[in-house]
Design an enzyme around this catalytic site. Sequence first.
Site, PDB file in Angstrom:
ATOM      1  N   GLY A 155       5.487   4.909  -8.726  1.00  0.00           N
ATOM      2  CA  GLY A 155       6.324   3.724  -8.963  1.00  0.00           C
ATOM      3  C   GLY A 155       5.470   2.462  -8.998  1.00  0.00           C
ATOM      4  O   GLY A 155       5.603   1.625  -9.893  1.00  0.00           O
ATOM      5  N   HIS A 156       4.550   2.355  -8.008  1.00  0.00           N
ATOM      6  CA  HIS A 156       3.646   1.191  -7.999  1.00  0.00           C
ATOM      7  C   HIS A 156       2.746   1.218  -9.246  1.00  0.00           C
ATOM      8  O   HIS A 156       2.504   0.185  -9.873  1.00  0.00           O
ATOM      9  CB  HIS A 156       2.730   1.223  -6.771  1.00  0.00           C
ATOM     10  CG  HIS A 156       3.448   1.086  -5.459  1.00  0.00           C
ATOM     11  ND1 HIS A 156       3.554   2.124  -4.563  1.00  0.00           N
ATOM     12  CD2 HIS A 156       4.075   0.021  -4.898  1.00  0.00           C
ATOM     13  CE1 HIS A 156       4.216   1.697  -3.490  1.00  0.00           C
ATOM     14  NE2 HIS A 156       4.547   0.437  -3.666  1.00  0.00           N
TER      15      HIS A 156
ATOM     16  N   HIS B 174       2.381   4.910  -4.857  1.00  0.00           N
ATOM     17  CA  HIS B 174       2.863   6.092  -5.566  1.00  0.00           C
ATOM     18  C   HIS B 174       3.046   5.714  -7.033  1.00  0.00           C
ATOM     19  O   HIS B 174       2.767   4.568  -7.427  1.00  0.00           O
ATOM     20  CB  HIS B 174       4.158   6.622  -4.938  1.00  0.00           C
ATOM     21  CG  HIS B 174       5.216   5.579  -4.744  1.00  0.00           C
ATOM     22  ND1 HIS B 174       5.872   4.981  -5.803  1.00  0.00           N
ATOM     23  CD2 HIS B 174       5.712   4.990  -3.632  1.00  0.00           C
ATOM     24  CE1 HIS B 174       6.733   4.101  -5.340  1.00  0.00           C
ATOM     25  NE2 HIS B 174       6.654   4.068  -4.035  1.00  0.00           N
TER      26      HIS B 174
ATOM     27  N   GLY C 175       0.827  -1.200   0.000  1.00  0.00           N
ATOM     28  CA  GLY C 175       0.000   0.000   0.000  1.00  0.00           C
ATOM     29  C   GLY C 175       0.865   1.255   0.000  1.00  0.00           C
ATOM     30  O   GLY C 175       2.017   1.212  -0.411  1.00  0.00           O
TER      31      GLY C 175
ATOM     32  N   ASP D 278      13.827  -2.132  -5.251  1.00  0.00           N
ATOM     33  CA  ASP D 278      14.174  -3.136  -4.242  1.00  0.00           C
ATOM     34  C   ASP D 278      14.988  -4.233  -4.940  1.00  0.00           C
ATOM     35  O   ASP D 278      14.538  -5.382  -5.073  1.00  0.00           O
ATOM     36  CB  ASP D 278      12.902  -3.711  -3.618  1.00  0.00           C
ATOM     37  CG  ASP D 278      12.139  -2.646  -2.860  1.00  0.00           C
ATOM     38  OD1 ASP D 278      12.707  -2.069  -1.926  1.00  0.00           O
ATOM     39  OD2 ASP D 278      10.984  -2.354  -3.226  1.00  0.00           O
TER      40      ASP D 278
ATOM     41  N   SER E  90       9.472   6.365  -3.221  1.00  0.00           N
ATOM     42  CA  SER E  90       9.369   5.359  -2.156  1.00  0.00           C
ATOM     43  C   SER E  90       8.236   5.757  -1.218  1.00  0.00           C
ATOM     44  O   SER E  90       8.021   6.953  -0.979  1.00  0.00           O
ATOM     45  CB  SER E  90      10.689   5.325  -1.370  1.00  0.00           C
ATOM     46  OG  SER E  90      10.489   4.687  -0.129  1.00  0.00           O
TER      47      SER E  90
ATOM     48  N   ARG F 258       8.340   5.493   1.775  1.00  0.00           N
ATOM     49  CA  ARG F 258       8.952   6.060   2.978  1.00  0.00           C
ATOM     50  C   ARG F 258       9.336   7.530   2.811  1.00  0.00           C
ATOM     51  O   ARG F 258       9.669   8.188   3.805  1.00  0.00           O
ATOM     52  CB  ARG F 258      10.175   5.239   3.394  1.00  0.00           C
ATOM     53  CG  ARG F 258       9.817   3.866   3.948  1.00  0.00           C
ATOM     54  CD  ARG F 258      11.015   3.166   4.566  1.00  0.00           C
ATOM     55  NE  ARG F 258      10.623   2.021   5.377  1.00  0.00           N
ATOM     56  CZ  ARG F 258      10.490   0.778   4.927  1.00  0.00           C
ATOM     57  NH1 ARG F 258      10.725   0.508   3.659  1.00  0.00           N
ATOM     58  NH2 ARG F 258      10.118  -0.199   5.736  1.00  0.00           N
TER      59      ARG F 258
ATOM     60  N   GLN G 138       8.324  -9.040   7.735  1.00  0.00           N
ATOM     61  CA  GLN G 138       9.527  -8.489   7.106  1.00  0.00           C
ATOM     62  C   GLN G 138      10.057  -7.262   7.838  1.00  0.00           C
ATOM     63  O   GLN G 138      10.995  -6.620   7.378  1.00  0.00           O
ATOM     64  CB  GLN G 138       9.287  -8.209   5.623  1.00  0.00           C
ATOM     65  CG  GLN G 138       8.339  -7.070   5.300  1.00  0.00           C
ATOM     66  CD  GLN G 138       8.023  -7.035   3.805  1.00  0.00           C
ATOM     67  OE1 GLN G 138       7.261  -7.834   3.304  1.00  0.00           O
ATOM     68  NE2 GLN G 138       8.625  -6.094   3.087  1.00  0.00           N
TER      69      GLN G 138
ATOM     70  N   GLN H  99      12.472  -2.449  -9.548  1.00  0.00           N
ATOM     71  CA  GLN H  99      13.937  -2.561  -9.463  1.00  0.00           C
ATOM     72  C   GLN H  99      14.485  -1.818  -8.248  1.00  0.00           C
ATOM     73  O   GLN H  99      15.589  -2.095  -7.788  1.00  0.00           O
ATOM     74  CB  GLN H  99      14.575  -2.000 -10.736  1.00  0.00           C
ATOM     75  CG  GLN H  99      16.089  -2.180 -10.780  1.00  0.00           C
ATOM     76  CD  GLN H  99      16.764  -1.233 -11.734  1.00  0.00           C
ATOM     77  OE1 GLN H  99      16.338  -1.129 -12.893  1.00  0.00           O
ATOM     78  NE2 GLN H  99      17.793  -0.536 -11.289  1.00  0.00           N
TER      79      GLN H  99
END
Length: 283
Positions: free
Chosen positions: A36-37, A34, A31, A150, A185, A187, A61, A148
């Site tokens: 990127g997803h 952004h 969830g 990650d 990200s 984060r 994790q 990529q």
Amino acid sequence: MQIAPTIAELRESLGEARHAGKSIGLVPTMGALHEGHLSLVRLAKKQCDLVVVSVFVNPTQFGPTEDLSKYPRTFERDQEMLTSENVEIIFAPSTEEMYPPGASTYVEVEGLSERLDGKSRPGHFRGVATIVSKLFNIVQPDKAFFGQKDAAQVAVIRKMVRDLDLSIAVMVGEILRETDGLAMSSRNVYLSPDERKQALVLSQALQQAKDEYSRGERTAQTLRNTMRAVFTVQPSAEVDYIEVVDWQTLLPVEKAAPGTLLAVAAKIGSTRLIDNIVLPAAQ
Ligand code: PAF
């Protein structure tokens, strides 16, 4: 768009789709979506008849001192974004659905799981490999899509798929960046305006090493030194790792070559960020 909160509901819908001969794509996420997803979702939509996006903040994790409880949860917004992308199904299970009381089976990709992020986050990749195998078993996708950004996670999942003979194609989407170079990200929302500026050190270090590689430098140690020098200018960034590795084994290389992974991780304030570049073939 269907929201499936249980494995049973999801399996029922997917059974029908599979019976109708549709190919299934899975985009696993935690969830806080952004662009990127969304780029992974678009890739999946292009390549598969039906796309499932899983939204699950996976507790196994996260380490005991990590940010599980404060990990951003923006489900309504995620749902709106996925509706706009015409995603067919969101799988949004509860923690109990994925880990019923007493669950004690884990998947461990030995070796790789102790490298890069796995070194400073013990148990992280065991949690990732476990949840991703569970999602693979539940959804049984033809293709699964990962970012990529990650890169170590991608290496772990590719190895798991090979080692366990899973018949799933692992597809990798490129890193999306803000206009100033910061890798997108979930984060990044933690960063204060000042930290947001400091965070550019990650992409700048990678870019300088890549430029040096483009000018002909091949010695990994020199490329690492270049990245380290960029971080020295931003002493508030607490470096976790600066690596030049083989993307498949995550082991350090002596000579950089096309496909070599330059990877960095650093804490900016209390936020741990990662970024990487895969060296291109010579122009
Ligand atoms: O990359 C992520 O967001 C997570 O590690 C994943 C693959 C969804 C597993 O929880």
